[in-house]
Design an enzyme around this catalytic site. Structure first.
Site, PDB file in Angstrom:
ATOM      1  N   LYS A  20       4.993 -40.155  12.911  1.00 36.02           N
ATOM      2  CA  LYS A  20       6.210 -40.716  12.308  1.00 36.02           C
ATOM      3  C   LYS A  20       5.934 -42.141  11.842  1.00 36.02           C
ATOM      4  O   LYS A  20       5.453 -42.972  12.604  1.00 36.02           O
ATOM      5  CB  LYS A  20       7.372 -40.674  13.311  1.00 36.02           C
ATOM      6  CG  LYS A  20       8.680 -41.151  12.699  1.00 36.02           C
ATOM      7  CD  LYS A  20       9.871 -40.761  13.535  1.00 36.02           C
ATOM      8  CE  LYS A  20      11.167 -41.322  12.955  1.00 36.02           C
ATOM      9  NZ  LYS A  20      11.453 -40.823  11.606  1.00 36.02           N
TER      10      LYS A  20
ATOM     11  N   HIS B  45       9.346 -39.935  19.391  1.00 31.41           N
ATOM     12  CA  HIS B  45       8.901 -39.071  18.290  1.00 31.41           C
ATOM     13  C   HIS B  45       7.388 -38.920  18.315  1.00 31.41           C
ATOM     14  O   HIS B  45       6.681 -39.722  18.930  1.00 31.41           O
ATOM     15  CB  HIS B  45       9.321 -39.666  16.935  1.00 31.41           C
ATOM     16  CG  HIS B  45      10.763 -39.423  16.596  1.00 31.41           C
ATOM     17  ND1 HIS B  45      11.762 -40.283  16.994  1.00 31.41           N
ATOM     18  CD2 HIS B  45      11.361 -38.421  15.918  1.00 31.41           C
ATOM     19  CE1 HIS B  45      12.924 -39.812  16.570  1.00 31.41           C
ATOM     20  NE2 HIS B  45      12.712 -38.685  15.908  1.00 31.41           N
TER      21      HIS B  45
END
Ligand SMILES: NC(=O)c1ccc[n+]([C@@H]2O[C@H](COP(=O)([O-])OP(=O)(O)OC[C@H]3O[C@@H](n4cnc5c(N)ncnc54)[C@H](OP(=O)(O)O)[C@@H]3O)[C@@H](O)[C@H]2O)c1
Length: 242
Positions: A139, A135
């Site tokens: 995040k 990600h």
């Protein structure tokens, strides 16, 4: 449909775009700078609230939606140890709650493939399994909520794995299911499940190309939930089940 956005960050804004294009109205947008607007007077205009906030604020936000009596869709990750409490409160209050660790249609199909593969692999002990999730660096939680769902679905079906871990086991074939979290930009979200043997690997991958899939799924869920009472998941919305 009138939608209240609880959390107006990257996801809140993507959901707003999709909702407006589908003819819905956004009645309020809550972020940390206008928390005073998150009250029954403002929320009364909403048919549904869509909550994508932070791991720290999700539980209280959802409690508040239940107390106010507004149906709520949530996609915030990193607070799931308290999900059962929210589900119980929803039942107590005869409210409406739908949670998904991932709203994209593709990921929900990937979830079902993952379950099927784990069932098949249960008897082939030559294969060890691990999960990778990649990600963007903004995040906050690790591992991703999606990776946790994938891991729990494997553990339920693969007798040789008992718990998931973020620390790489020293040896393969332990009872621990390793989730490797990588953070790099730009990466809206990739999840890879790999079964490894000496002879070959069997791998399934889901790669999100943008946030659009999550936003579309959340709006689809909001449209679907209108007029319903109870606790739901994306499986109910998409009618996919093995
Ligand atoms: N389920 C899925 O499909 C899916 C997909 C993508 C992301 N997610 C998850 O969704 C969540 C949000 O992601 P994002 O990328 O939109 O994050 P983000 O850009 O950081 O946005 C978070 C938003 O929450 C707001 N916020 C902070 N405290 C709040 C509070 N007490 N009440 C209400 N809102 C508050 C922030 O306001 P300020 O900006 O003023 O601080 C911001 O608007 C994360 O947990 C992420 O992992 C889920």
């Amino acid at each position: 449909m009138n939608i209240a956005l609880i959390g107006y960050g990257k996801m809140g804004k993507a959901i707003e775009d999709v909702a407006l294009r589908r003819g819905h109205t956004i009645t309020c947008k809550i972020s940390s700078s206008n928390l005073q607007d998150f009250n029954p007077r403002v929320l009364q205009w909403a048919d549904v609230a869509i909550e994508f906030s932070t791991p720290e604020s999700a539980y209280n936000n959802l409690r508040q939606c239940m107390e106010i009596g507004v149906p709520v869709i949530s996609g915030t990750t990193g607070w799931l140890n308290k999900k059962t409490e929210i589900e119980q409160l929803c039942i107590e209050k005869q409210g409406t709650f739908l949670y998904a660790s991932n709203f994209s249609i593709g990921v929900n199909i990937f979830f079902e493939l993952n379950k099927l593969l784990a069932q098949m692999m249960n008897k082939y002990e030559v294969y060890d399994v691990d999960i990778q999730e990649i990600h963007h660096t903004a995040k906050l939680d690790k591992p991703s909520g999606t990776a946790i769902t994938v891991a729990n679905d494997i553990i339920e079906r693969l007798e040789r794995k008992k718990v998931w871990t973020i620390s790489k086991p020293e040896n393969p074939f332990t009872r621990d299911l390793f989730i490797e979290s990588r953070r790099e930009d730009p990466a809206p979200g990739t999840h890879i499940v790999t079964y490894r043997s000496e002879i070959d690997d069997v791998e399934i991958t889901h790669t999100a190309h943008s946030r659009l899939g999550f936003a579309k799924g959340a709006v689809l869920a909001a449209e679907w939930i209108l007029g319903k009472k109870g606790v739901f998941s994306m499986k109910d919305v998409l009618e996919i089940d093995q």
